[in-house]
Every structure is written in structure tokens, then in C-alpha cells.
Design a protein around this motif. Structure first.
Motif: not given
Length: 513
Positions: A42-70
Motif C-alpha cells: 500500500v502507499g499509492l504504488p503503480d503497476k510495477a511496484v504492485s508487481e514487486a509482491r510476486e517478484r519478491v515472493k518468488t525470489a525468496l521461494q527460489t532461495m529456500a526462504i519460506a514466508l510464514p502463514s501470516r
């Protein structure tokens, strides 16, 4: 009692949002709280900033860093400032890693970062590393960025720059498992083989006008038949200009950083030379488009802007040049952006005398001559024409001269005289406490102080102003030009020869209408 998140579940870091050359500070806050699993930005992101969510999640999963169920919430503060660009990926990832306790919160909070992330965690170079490093230095923060931005960002020298190839490498640095060395500035590049004016056959008067224009940053208009050498002369102007000073190089590189024109982190000391095509739009010339990006006049800041086929540019585009020429900056105002860019450039314009180009040759001119020339040059308004200090005809070169060897002074010799004249101007302005750098900057009382001619010169100027109906702007531009001519000659007093030569460069306007 409301459930409060633990302190370890809150973290923040810093980055910037660009408004022109201004790097507005942005605090990237991340909270990991109880609730339905999710990831929100949140915080008035444009499309590229909003898509950061998917890039960050996938990159962390690729690095074997699991996100908590929170519930993961990233807030970009201030929330009412528009956030654009993929450079928010890295600060979002670092704030999240700090909130999860994977990297030290205090080190992330004390830093500024920018960079795009690929799906495997690699860091991709982005635009704007130089102004971001400057902002980090002003705030006393270190800077984390992709390896491809490190050499560029390190030019500021006011803050440590850590440039990593991947997020995993940056994590290893933050946890002290594999510290990275600070990035080093890139190479200072320069044009090692500028085109030489001695290659131009004939055109001695045009070469003289180029020297005067370079010495005082006076705008120049060349009018001549097709093939007379106007473009060839303009392309050799950078070879006689002095190199950029350190402040000028940094100022120019800030603009080029936002435009993505800095190659391999190198900063050039060669003055920029921009030559847009006459079909370029107003946004391309002045600036605008998505995010109000800098235009050609700003990319030519501290350098040369060459506009070939000058009357062929749309009238609306030409008229927008009038204010930037006078003020040295341009305000790009759009519905969602209002930014100011510097644009103190040397304008070189070239034009044919008419549409067919043969107005001056009775054997080839069309049956509408001379009206065709008046109509064609009439596309350039009087106020815009008045802003050219030098106007000259560039006659065609005789065929017999084309086979002659290169002659005349080389660009290196002329550049020495130009540099000496500019040094004289800088010292003169510094001695009287003026902010001006070259004679083209002088106006009002400052111009009266540095460019008062002797008695005979004053009389000649007054007669010429009356005879040729010079405007007040034209009168002052003749004085500036005469001051530069005297500086090239190495004399302090402006006399009749200097006034006469300066006036001679404005008389073409009377014939061309």
C-alpha cells in the motif's frame, strides 16, 4: 486488549521516489501480523511496484526462504506520494527479511536501497542510482544497490555503496558471513578522437562563428544550401568546447542517470551533443510523457543541442524553446507531475534558405523565389529568431576545393583559445561576485558592468540599432557577442572592430525576413 505485533515483526528501510531530478525520500515499512495469509503493498504504488509482491515472493521461494502463514503488509510512506518503477523491489525485500529476523533490522533501517529483482534473486540494474546515492549521502545512510549500478552510485563519494549481484549475496553481507567491498567509481570517459574542424574545406567565416559560439555559449543559426557543410560543422563543435568541470559532469550525469544513458557507471567529461530528428514530438524535445521524463533540451544540459532542418520542426515545438533558452531550465507540468529540469545548452540550428534549398542559386531556384524563402523562414517566429546571437550564411563549397588536403587550424588549437576565453570570463565574474559563468549568462546591470564599449564602439552600436531596428534583446546580445570577441582577442576594452563583427552576425535576419 488488542493483539499487538511483536517488535520483531516490524521493520523498515528507506528508498526514493523520483520527481524529475528530485529524489523524494520514501520509508518502506513492513509488518508481519496475525490474520489471513496475504501480501499487500500500500502507499499509492503503480503497476510495477504492485508487481514487486510476486517478484519478491518468488525470489525468496527460489532461495529456500519460506514466508510464514501470516499477514504481510508493506507500506510506502508518505502514502500520498505516487510510487513508480521497479527499483522498489530490493527495499521491499530487505524490509520483509528484517521483519522476519533474517537480516539485522538496525543495518537495514540505517540504509537506503534500490534495485529490481529477478525471479531467481538476481539484482537487476535500474535508473536513478546517482541521485539516489546523493540522497543517501545527504541523509548519512549507506546505499545497497545492484552490481550494475555500483560504479555509477559510487561517484557521489559521500556514502558507502554496497553493490551486490543477488539478494543472497546481500544477505551474506548483512549477516557478516561474506562482507562485500564498497563499490568503486566507474571510469571517466572522454571522446578520444573528436572530429576536427580542419577537415572542413573552406567555410572560414563559419569556423570563426563556431569559435565565438563555443567561447561565450552563444546560440548560432546557420542558413545555407543543401550540402554546404552545416551538419558537418555542427558535429565538430564538441571538439572545441572545454571538458566538463567536476560539478558540471555530476549535474549532467544526474539527468543522464534518470534517462539510462550512463554506460557501465562511467561519467563523461565530454560535453553532451544531442541531435534529435525534426519529427521529434514536444515531449521528446522539452520533456514529458510517462513520469515527465527529461527531454532532449535537458539531455543537452551543459552541452550542445543541434537542430537540423530547423524550420521543419512543428511550430509548437519551436516556440517551447523560447523560455528555456532564456531561463536555463524547463518546467514540465502535467496532470500527475510538475517537475523542473535544468537545460542550459548551446543551441546550434541549421536551415536551408527555402524548401528546395536553392534560393541563392539563380540557375536552380524555383519560380517562386524570393517569396518561397520568406515563407519558409517565416516558420521561425521573430521572438525565436531574436534569441540567436549569431546568424550566418554557409555558402556551398566549390568542387575544386573538395580535393584539397585538410587545411586551417585544428580543433585542438581553436579549443585552446576557447578555453582561455572561458577562463577569462570565469575570473571576471568571480572577481565581481557574479553567479554567471560565460558571457551569455550576463544581463541587466551585470552586462553593463562587463560589456561597456568605448566611445566609438558605442556610437557604432547605436547607429546600427537604429538602422537595423534591433530589439532591446538584440541590442544586449550584440554587446554579449562583442564581449566574447574581445575576450578571444585577449583585450579588456570593447572597440569598434568587436562591435562591427558582432553586428555583422545579425544582418542576415534582415535579408531572410
Amino acid at each position: 486488549m488488542f493483539d499487538q505485533p511483536s517488535p520483531e515483526a516490524l521493520a523498515l528501510t528507506h528508498t526514493v521516489a523520483f520527481e524529475g531530478l528530485d529524489a523524494r525520500r520514501v520509508e518502506v515499512q513492513c509488518a508481519v501480523t496475525s490474520g489471513l495469509p496475504g501480501f499487500a503493498i500500500v502507499g499509492l504504488p503503480d503497476k510495477a511496484v504492485s508487481e514487486a509482491r510476486e517478484r519478491v515472493k518468488t525470489a525468496l521461494q527460489t532461495m529456500a526462504i519460506a514466508l510464514p502463514s501470516r499477514r504481510i503488509t508493506v507500506n510506502l510512506s508518505p502514502a500520498d506520494l505516487p510510487k513508480e518503477g521497479s527499483h522498489f523491489d530490493l527495499p521491499i525485500a530487505l524490509a520483509l527479511l528484517a521483519a522476519l529476523g533474517i537480516v539485522p533490522k538496525e543495518r537495514v533501517e540505517a540504509a537506503m536501497s534500490l534495485g529490481e529483482m529477478s525471479l531467481d534473486g538476481r539484482l537487476v540494474p535500474v535508473l536513478g542510482a546517482l541521485p539516489t546515492a546523493l540522497a543517501a549521502g545527504e541523509d548519512g545512510r549507506s546505499l545497497y544497490c545492484p552490481a550494475g549500478c555500483g560504479a555509477e552510485a559510487a561517484w557521489v563519494g559521500a556514502t558507502p555503496v554496497v553493490a551486490a549481484t543477488s539478494l543472497a549475496e546481500l544477505i551474506a553481507h548483512l549477516t557478516d558471513r561474506a562482507p562485500l567491498e564498497p563499490a568503486r567509481p566507474g571510469e571517466v570517459t572522454s571522446d578520444t578522437g573528436p572530429r576536427c574542424l580542419s577537415e572542413v574545406r573552406g567555410q572560414e567565416r563559419a569556423k570563426r562563428a563556431m569559435e565565438i559560439a563555443a567561447a561565450g555559449r552563444h546560440h548560432l543559426l546557420m542558413i545555407g544550401s543543401p550540402g554546404s557543410g552545416k551538419s558537418m560543422l555542427a558535429a565538430r563543435l564538441p571538439g572545441i568546447l572545454p571538458p566538463l568541470s567536476a560539478p558540471e559532469a555530476l549535474d549532467t550525469s544526474m539527468i543522464h542517470s534518470l534517462a539510462g544513458l550512463l554506460t557501465e557507471g562511467g561519467i563523461s567529461r565530454t560535453r553532451p551533443y544531442r541531435a534529435p530528428h525534426h519529427t521529434a514530438s514536444m515531449a521528446a524535445i522539452v520533456g514529458g510523457g510517462r513520469g515527465a521524463k527529461p527531454g532532449e533540451i535537458s539531455l543537452a544540459h551543459n552541452g550542445v543541442l543541434f537542430l537540423d532542418e530547423f524550420p521543419e520542426y512543428p511550430r509548437q515545438v519551436l516556440e517551447t524553446l523560447r523560455q528555456p533558452i532564456e531561463t536555463g531550465d524547463v518546467v514540465v507540468a502535467r496532470a500527475n507531475a510538475h517537475v523542473t529540469y535544468p537545460c542550459r545548452f548551446l543551441l546550434i540550428a541549421a536551415a536551408n534558405p527555402c524548401r528546395c534549398g536553392h534560393l541563392y542559386d539563380a540557375n536552380q531556384a524555383c519560380n517562386r523565389a524570393p517569396v518561397c524563402g520568406q515563407d519558409y523562414m517565416g516558420k521561425i517566429s521573430g521572438p525565436l529568431m531574436d534569441r540567436f546571437d549569431l546568424r550566418l550564411e554557409v555558402p556551398p563549397v566549390a568542387y575544386s576545393d573538395l580535393d584539397l588536403p585538410a587545411s586551417g587550424e585544428t580543433s585542438a588549437v581553436i579549443a585552446e583559445r576557447v578555453a582561455q576565453a572561458r577562463t577569462v570570463q570565469a575570473e571576471r565574474f568571480a572577481s565581481i561576485g557574479a553567479d554567471a559563468i560565460v558571457n551569455a549568462d550576463a544581463e541587466g546591470a551585470l552586462l553593463d558592468q562587463i560589456a561597456t564599449p568605448d566611445g566609438a564602439g558605442k556610437e557604432m552600436l547605436l547607429k546600427a540599432a537604429d538602422q537595423f531596428h534591433l530589439t532591446a534583446r538584440g541590442y544586449h546580445r550584440v554587446l554579449r557577442l562583442a564581449r566574447t570577441i574581445a575576450d578571444l582577442e585577449g583585450v579588456n576594452t570593447i572597440g569598434t572592430p568587436h562591435i562591427a563583427e558582432a553586428i555583422g552576425y545579425r544582418l542576415i535576419a534582415a535579408r531572410d525576413g
